[in-house]
Design a protein around this motif. Structure first.
Motif, PDB file in Angstrom:
ATOM      1  N   PHE A 262       8.170  -7.662 -12.794  1.00 53.41           N
ATOM      2  CA  PHE A 262       7.852  -6.245 -12.574  1.00 53.41           C
ATOM      3  C   PHE A 262       7.992  -5.937 -11.080  1.00 53.41           C
ATOM      4  N   GLY A 263       8.731  -4.891 -10.786  1.00 54.25           N
ATOM      5  CA  GLY A 263       8.920  -4.492  -9.384  1.00 54.25           C
ATOM      6  C   GLY A 263       9.924  -5.328  -8.622  1.00 54.25           C
ATOM      7  N   HIS A 264      10.521  -6.302  -9.297  1.00 54.33           N
ATOM      8  CA  HIS A 264      11.380  -7.250  -8.564  1.00 54.33           C
ATOM      9  C   HIS A 264      12.867  -6.879  -8.551  1.00 54.33           C
ATOM     10  N   ALA A 289       5.644   0.031  -6.335  1.00 56.17           N
ATOM     11  CA  ALA A 289       5.442   1.467  -6.107  1.00 56.17           C
ATOM     12  C   ALA A 289       6.554   2.267  -6.794  1.00 56.17           C
ATOM     13  N   LEU A 290       7.797   1.815  -6.606  1.00 59.44           N
ATOM     14  CA  LEU A 290       8.950   2.526  -7.177  1.00 59.44           C
ATOM     15  C   LEU A 290       8.848   2.577  -8.708  1.00 59.44           C
ATOM     16  N   GLY A 317      -3.088  -3.048   2.580  1.00 56.23           N
ATOM     17  CA  GLY A 317      -2.345  -3.099   3.847  1.00 56.23           C
ATOM     18  C   GLY A 317      -0.829  -2.966   3.750  1.00 56.23           C
ATOM     19  N   PHE A 318      -0.323  -2.571   2.587  1.00 60.54           N
ATOM     20  CA  PHE A 318       1.144  -2.463   2.495  1.00 60.54           C
ATOM     21  C   PHE A 318       1.637  -1.116   3.015  1.00 60.54           C
ATOM     22  N   ASN A 319       2.796  -1.192   3.689  1.00 58.70           N
ATOM     23  CA  ASN A 319       3.519   0.010   4.071  1.00 58.70           C
ATOM     24  C   ASN A 319       4.625   0.196   3.033  1.00 58.70           C
ATOM     25  N   LEU A 320       4.592   1.303   2.320  1.00 59.78           N
ATOM     26  CA  LEU A 320       5.500   1.456   1.176  1.00 59.78           C
ATOM     27  C   LEU A 320       6.757   2.253   1.519  1.00 59.78           C
ATOM     28  N   THR A 321       6.881   2.599   2.787  1.00 63.69           N
ATOM     29  CA  THR A 321       8.105   3.284   3.217  1.00 63.69           C
ATOM     30  C   THR A 321       8.846   2.355   4.172  1.00 63.69           C
TER      31      THR A 321
END
Ligand SMILES: NC(=O)c1ccc[n+]([C@@H]2O[C@H](COP(=O)([O-])OP(=O)(O)OC[C@H]3O[C@@H](n4cnc5c(N)ncnc54)[C@H](O)[C@@H]3O)[C@@H](O)[C@H]2O)c1
Ligand SMILES: [Zn+2]
Length: 381
Positions: A262-264, A289-290, A317-321
């Protein structure tokens, strides 16, 4: 026509241990494992991630002392093989080649052990080398990052990269044992502490709603790397991965479905696009996120669920952009993933926090919209 229908069953079993200070002379975690191979002493070649050694300068000495104390079980092969840490150990053939050389010059046979101590990349690369030298040397993994302890180091896969293609060469090979020693995590750079949490969020979202609720609730403690919460997160994540490998009926991934991915599908491409500037876990967080936004746009999950997913990812703590998203060719990435799966596209999406389904088609236009949401940092609301 003459046909013999060959068939046999192999039983795989290996312990995955969670402990601290496992190289203290009084610890029997490692000796108990090596003793499973019968009466010793058994030859053990240590392979150590250079960055782990720099962070734990007494590691070789402690290992030697441990082996001396337990010399009826372990015969340490010296000197240890020190390899570069991080993705370079998978992308450059040097590390794997050095391992092959050492197995030849020091007569490491199929009954000897390799003991790999390092991050997921080194564990993957040396896992591949150990699986292919002599068609398989016994491997004990001692993963030293969050991601390697909760996912990369506990399963049955290993891989190296080939001509820029992530994980192109690899094998399915069960380790002899895994020792997750939490003490190693104390020296992890903050970025790598956070990175591995992505795999816990991933497996919670597809398998265990209660665990997801726990992750959401404890996101600040996890961001602060609080010891108790971190150790629970790693252990539960590892359990869920191990349960899947044990009971999915497809431990060596022969079917098309790949729920743990998932998400990979885009994460691997994002890692390539960023030339590995993005950590695996960071790319997985963006991938989660996507595909979560996509699940929402397709009416499969509710807005509050999507909001909680965002809060959890950003809260730990993740930056998703990331600018790598700008160069992501969605059509090509999906096509590559389809090819990687062996013909049929199979993408895991969410139906709720804790439950997933597989779909065989993706609406590229809607996925494009998801990418825009991430790039602009403005999610559906
Ligand atoms: N085989 C699998 O099933 C599987 C699953 C998921 C990920 N992976 C692979 O795992 C890799 C990522 O692993 P990772 O996130 O552990 O990153 P990593 O191995 O690149 O480690 C991150 C950095 O931390 C250093 N490091 C490791 N342990 C340390 C410690 N205790 N103290 C200080 N520094 C330390 C490493 O040398 C490296 O520089 C990727 O290549 C990914 O493809 C494999
Ligand atoms: Zn992963």
């Amino acid at each position: 026509m003459y046909q013999i229908d060959q068939s046999f069953v192999m039983n795989y079993s290996f312990p995955v241990c969670f402990d601290r200070d496992t190289l203290a002379p009084e610890s029997t975690v490692l000796t108990d494992i090596v003793s499973r191979a019968g009466v010793g002493p058994h030859r053990v070649l240590p392979v150590i991630d250079k960055n782990v050694l720099e962070a734990h300068p007494d590691l070789v000495e402690r290992l030697q002392f441990y082996a001396d104390v337990h010399n009826e079980v372990i015969e340490l092969i010296e000197p240890p093989l020190i390899v570069r840490g991080g993705e370079i150990s998978k992308s450059d053939p040097v590390e794997v080649d050095e391992f092959y050389q050492r197995t030849q010059t020091q007569n490491i046979d199929r009954h000897s052990f390799a003991l790999v101590i390092g991050g997921g990349a080194v564990v993957d690369a040396i896992g591949y080398a150990a699986a292919t030298a002599h068609r398989g040397i016994r491997l004990i993994r001692m993963p030293t990052t969050v991601l390697a302890q909760n996912d990369a180091g506990i399963g049955v896969k290993n891989a190296i990269n080939y001509r820029g293609r992530k994980n192109y060469l690899g094998t399915f090979a069960a380790p002899f044992a895994v020792i997750n020693d939490f003490d190693f995590l104390n020296t992890l750079p903050p970025r790598d502490r956070v990175s591995g949490i992505a795999e816990a969020i991933k497996v919670a979202l597809i398998r265990d709603g209660e665990f997801f609720t726990w992750l959401h609730k404890n996101r600040s403690a996890l961001a602060d790397f609080s010891q108790q919460e971190t150790e629970y997160m790693i252990t539960r994540c590892a359990e869920l991965h191990l349960n899947h490998i044990r009971s999915s009926g497809d431990p060596f991934e022969q079917g098309s479905a790949r729920p743990l991915d998932f998400g990979h599908w885009c994460a691997h491409r994002l890692e390539e696009i960023s030339a590995s500037e993005l950590r695996h876990g960071e790319a997985v967080a963006i991938g989660i996120a996507l595909d979560s936004i996509y699940s929402f746009l397709k009416g499969m999950i509710e807005l509050p669920t999507l909001n909680r997913i965002r809060e959890t990812l950003e809260g730990v703590g993740f930056n998703l952009t990331h600018r790598a998203l700008e160069s992501l060719d969605i059509h090509k990435a999906l096509e590559d993933f389809r090819e990687h799966l062996g013909g049929k596209l199979c993408i895991t999406l969410l139906t709720q926090a804790g439950a997933a389904i597989e779909v065989n088609e993706i609406d590229h236009k809607a996925m494009e919209t998801c990418r825009q949401h991430l790039l602009e940092g403005v999610w559906p609301h």
